[in-house]
Design a protein around this motif. Sequence first.
Motif, PDB file in Angstrom:
ATOM      1  N   GLU A  68     -21.019  14.494 -38.749  1.00  0.00           N
ATOM      2  CA  GLU A  68     -20.301  14.347 -39.748  1.00  0.00           C
ATOM      3  C   GLU A  68     -20.134  15.687 -40.664  1.00  0.00           C
ATOM      4  OE1 GLU A  68     -21.045  10.504 -41.740  1.00  0.00           O
ATOM      5  OE2 GLU A  68     -21.339   9.186 -39.477  1.00  0.00           O
ATOM      6  N   LEU A  69     -21.353  16.096 -40.807  1.00  0.00           N
ATOM      7  CA  LEU A  69     -21.287  16.951 -41.450  1.00  0.00           C
ATOM      8  C   LEU A  69     -20.864  18.503 -41.062  1.00  0.00           C
ATOM      9  CD1 LEU A  69     -25.416  16.900 -42.851  1.00  0.00           C
ATOM     10  CD2 LEU A  69     -23.140  16.800 -44.125  1.00  0.00           C
ATOM     11  N   LYS A  70     -20.694  18.800 -39.756  1.00  0.00           N
ATOM     12  CA  LYS A  70     -20.166  19.786 -39.446  1.00  0.00           C
ATOM     13  C   LYS A  70     -18.733  19.514 -39.013  1.00  0.00           C
ATOM     14  CE  LYS A  70     -24.124  21.397 -35.888  1.00  0.00           C
ATOM     15  NZ  LYS A  70     -24.768  21.539 -35.193  1.00  0.00           N
ATOM     16  N   GLU A  71     -18.379  18.332 -39.030  1.00  0.00           N
ATOM     17  CA  GLU A  71     -16.448  17.664 -38.880  1.00  0.00           C
ATOM     18  C   GLU A  71     -16.117  18.372 -40.583  1.00  0.00           C
ATOM     19  OE1 GLU A  71     -16.374  13.967 -37.916  1.00  0.00           O
ATOM     20  OE2 GLU A  71     -16.330  14.484 -35.504  1.00  0.00           O
ATOM     21  N   LEU A  72     -17.313  17.905 -41.902  1.00  0.00           N
ATOM     22  CA  LEU A  72     -16.605  18.433 -43.396  1.00  0.00           C
ATOM     23  C   LEU A  72     -16.608  19.342 -43.057  1.00  0.00           C
ATOM     24  CD1 LEU A  72     -16.455  17.455 -45.537  1.00  0.00           C
ATOM     25  CD2 LEU A  72     -18.905  16.878 -46.633  1.00  0.00           C
ATOM     26  N   THR A  73     -17.481  20.436 -42.260  1.00  0.00           N
ATOM     27  CA  THR A  73     -18.190  22.128 -43.035  1.00  0.00           C
ATOM     28  C   THR A  73     -16.436  22.420 -42.446  1.00  0.00           C
ATOM     29  OG1 THR A  73     -20.619  22.045 -42.030  1.00  0.00           O
ATOM     30  CG2 THR A  73     -18.616  23.913 -41.750  1.00  0.00           C
ATOM     31  N   GLU A  74     -15.628  22.187 -40.939  1.00  0.00           N
ATOM     32  CA  GLU A  74     -14.956  22.083 -40.079  1.00  0.00           C
ATOM     33  C   GLU A  74     -13.352  22.552 -41.252  1.00  0.00           C
ATOM     34  OE1 GLU A  74     -12.116  22.400 -36.439  1.00  0.00           O
ATOM     35  OE2 GLU A  74     -14.160  21.297 -36.293  1.00  0.00           O
ATOM     36  N   LYS A  75     -13.667  21.059 -42.233  1.00  0.00           N
ATOM     37  CA  LYS A  75     -12.617  20.525 -42.302  1.00  0.00           C
ATOM     38  C   LYS A  75     -12.412  21.342 -43.741  1.00  0.00           C
ATOM     39  CE  LYS A  75     -10.667  16.018 -45.585  1.00  0.00           C
ATOM     40  NZ  LYS A  75     -10.919  15.113 -45.668  1.00  0.00           N
ATOM     41  N   LEU A  76     -13.705  21.942 -44.575  1.00  0.00           N
ATOM     42  CA  LEU A  76     -13.451  22.438 -45.341  1.00  0.00           C
ATOM     43  C   LEU A  76     -13.291  23.906 -46.031  1.00  0.00           C
ATOM     44  CD1 LEU A  76     -16.390  20.439 -47.442  1.00  0.00           C
ATOM     45  CD2 LEU A  76     -13.548  20.531 -48.225  1.00  0.00           C
ATOM     46  N   ASN A  77     -12.677  24.492 -44.496  1.00  0.00           N
ATOM     47  CA  ASN A  77     -13.160  25.959 -44.074  1.00  0.00           C
ATOM     48  C   ASN A  77     -14.261  27.083 -44.053  1.00  0.00           C
ATOM     49  OD1 ASN A  77     -10.122  25.720 -43.279  1.00  0.00           O
ATOM     50  ND2 ASN A  77      -9.338  25.470 -45.175  1.00  0.00           N
ATOM     51  N   LEU A  78     -15.813  25.867 -43.995  1.00  0.00           N
ATOM     52  CA  LEU A  78     -16.746  26.719 -43.602  1.00  0.00           C
ATOM     53  C   LEU A  78     -17.645  26.696 -42.903  1.00  0.00           C
ATOM     54  CD1 LEU A  78     -18.035  24.022 -47.287  1.00  0.00           C
ATOM     55  CD2 LEU A  78     -17.007  26.936 -47.726  1.00  0.00           C
ATOM     56  N   ASN A  79     -16.769  27.273 -41.575  1.00  0.00           N
ATOM     57  CA  ASN A  79     -17.413  27.411 -40.851  1.00  0.00           C
ATOM     58  C   ASN A  79     -18.070  28.887 -40.805  1.00  0.00           C
ATOM     59  OD1 ASN A  79     -16.877  25.056 -39.519  1.00  0.00           O
ATOM     60  ND2 ASN A  79     -15.065  25.605 -38.339  1.00  0.00           N
ATOM     61  N   SER A  80     -17.362  30.282 -41.181  1.00  0.00           N
ATOM     62  CA  SER A  80     -17.760  30.432 -41.816  1.00  0.00           C
ATOM     63  C   SER A  80     -19.299  31.147 -42.891  1.00  0.00           C
ATOM     64  CB  SER A  80     -16.948  32.229 -41.028  1.00  0.00           C
ATOM     65  OG  SER A  80     -15.989  32.071 -42.627  1.00  0.00           O
ATOM     66  N   LYS A  81     -19.157  29.838 -43.397  1.00  0.00           N
ATOM     67  CA  LYS A  81     -20.285  30.593 -44.863  1.00  0.00           C
ATOM     68  C   LYS A  81     -21.110  29.032 -44.849  1.00  0.00           C
ATOM     69  CE  LYS A  81     -15.741  31.906 -47.343  1.00  0.00           C
ATOM     70  NZ  LYS A  81     -15.467  31.767 -48.666  1.00  0.00           N
ATOM     71  N   VAL A  82     -21.042  28.543 -43.277  1.00  0.00           N
ATOM     72  CA  VAL A  82     -22.331  27.611 -43.372  1.00  0.00           C
ATOM     73  C   VAL A  82     -22.797  27.741 -41.864  1.00  0.00           C
ATOM     74  CG1 VAL A  82     -22.802  24.910 -43.473  1.00  0.00           C
ATOM     75  CG2 VAL A  82     -21.548  25.924 -45.538  1.00  0.00           C
ATOM     76  N   THR A  83     -24.063  27.794 -42.050  1.00  0.00           N
ATOM     77  CA  THR A  83     -25.257  27.488 -40.259  1.00  0.00           C
ATOM     78  C   THR A  83     -25.847  27.052 -39.953  1.00  0.00           C
ATOM     79  OG1 THR A  83     -25.354  30.344 -40.179  1.00  0.00           O
ATOM     80  CG2 THR A  83     -26.399  28.915 -39.359  1.00  0.00           C
ATOM     81  N   PHE A  84     -25.349  25.898 -39.710  1.00  0.00           N
ATOM     82  CA  PHE A  84     -26.706  24.809 -39.477  1.00  0.00           C
ATOM     83  C   PHE A  84     -28.343  25.121 -38.248  1.00  0.00           C
ATOM     84  CE2 PHE A  84     -22.443  22.518 -40.369  1.00  0.00           C
ATOM     85  CZ  PHE A  84     -23.745  21.430 -41.597  1.00  0.00           C
ATOM     86  N   THR A  85     -28.854  25.613 -38.321  1.00  0.00           N
ATOM     87  CA  THR A  85     -30.183  26.094 -37.546  1.00  0.00           C
ATOM     88  C   THR A  85     -30.349  25.046 -36.536  1.00  0.00           C
ATOM     89  OG1 THR A  85     -31.833  25.278 -39.104  1.00  0.00           O
ATOM     90  CG2 THR A  85     -30.768  27.172 -39.379  1.00  0.00           C
TER      91      THR A  85
END
Length: 259
Positions: A68-85
């Motif tokens: 769900e967090l990764k889906e929200l990251t994509e929805k907010l256009n943050l894919n290039s600014k957020v890393t899940f390690t």
Amino acid sequence: MGANVDNTSKERTANDTLQLLFVGRIARVRRLELLLQAVEKLTFPFHLTIAGGEEKTSSVTRSGYIKELKELTEKLNLNSKVTFTGRKSQEELKTFYEMADVFVYPSEFENFGQPLIEAGAHGLPIIATPVGVARDIIIEGETGYLTSDDPGAMSDRIHLLRDNNLRKQMGVQIKNLIKKKFDWGNIMGQYISLYNSLWYFFMPNAFDPYSKNYNNHVNDALRITGYDTNTLIKAKLLKLQELFPDLVQLHFNLLDFGC
């Protein structure tokens, strides 16, 4: 709980991109969606690293939180600014702490919050909700900022820490505070003194070499705890645990932790 505070001062390289960090179990009570919503409001370059594996905090908590967090990251256009390690070892986490500029912790509640102590031990200013140990180590405007669960308020506090000089000042102060109150080298002596005082008050002859039960106690200690440097202390704790179960059980694992 505590941390090993490194006395050496490691200069952080000034960077146009503010490095934000969260470390901890990825569970719904951590409310990381609020952090994502907060960073989405930032108007300057940043990168958020979220380090930890997903864990359910109860049998009724539904799974799939990271998805769900990764889906929200994509929805907010943050894919290039957020890393899940994902889950990382303690040694690997040390590198993340050293590379970060600010530690952010939006949890709903905490019994303690060990990552907050570790972040402070690495000289990171902290932005956190008023949970667990955050209330003890965050001095407003000096070691970090307490925040509400409003993403806008969280974002405003991150904005304040865009100032590199302010981050340096806060980093020094929080590291000194952690060293004074939570460094293992300082607090273990206090724990041991407390246990010894209680032990000798209630069982003054138990480890007296002239006591007829001395050899039995020592042999039991060696048998129960193994041949390590904390054998006698652990043996005392075993007996103290009968007298003060709540007090002793909380700290019994400190010796097994290697401190």
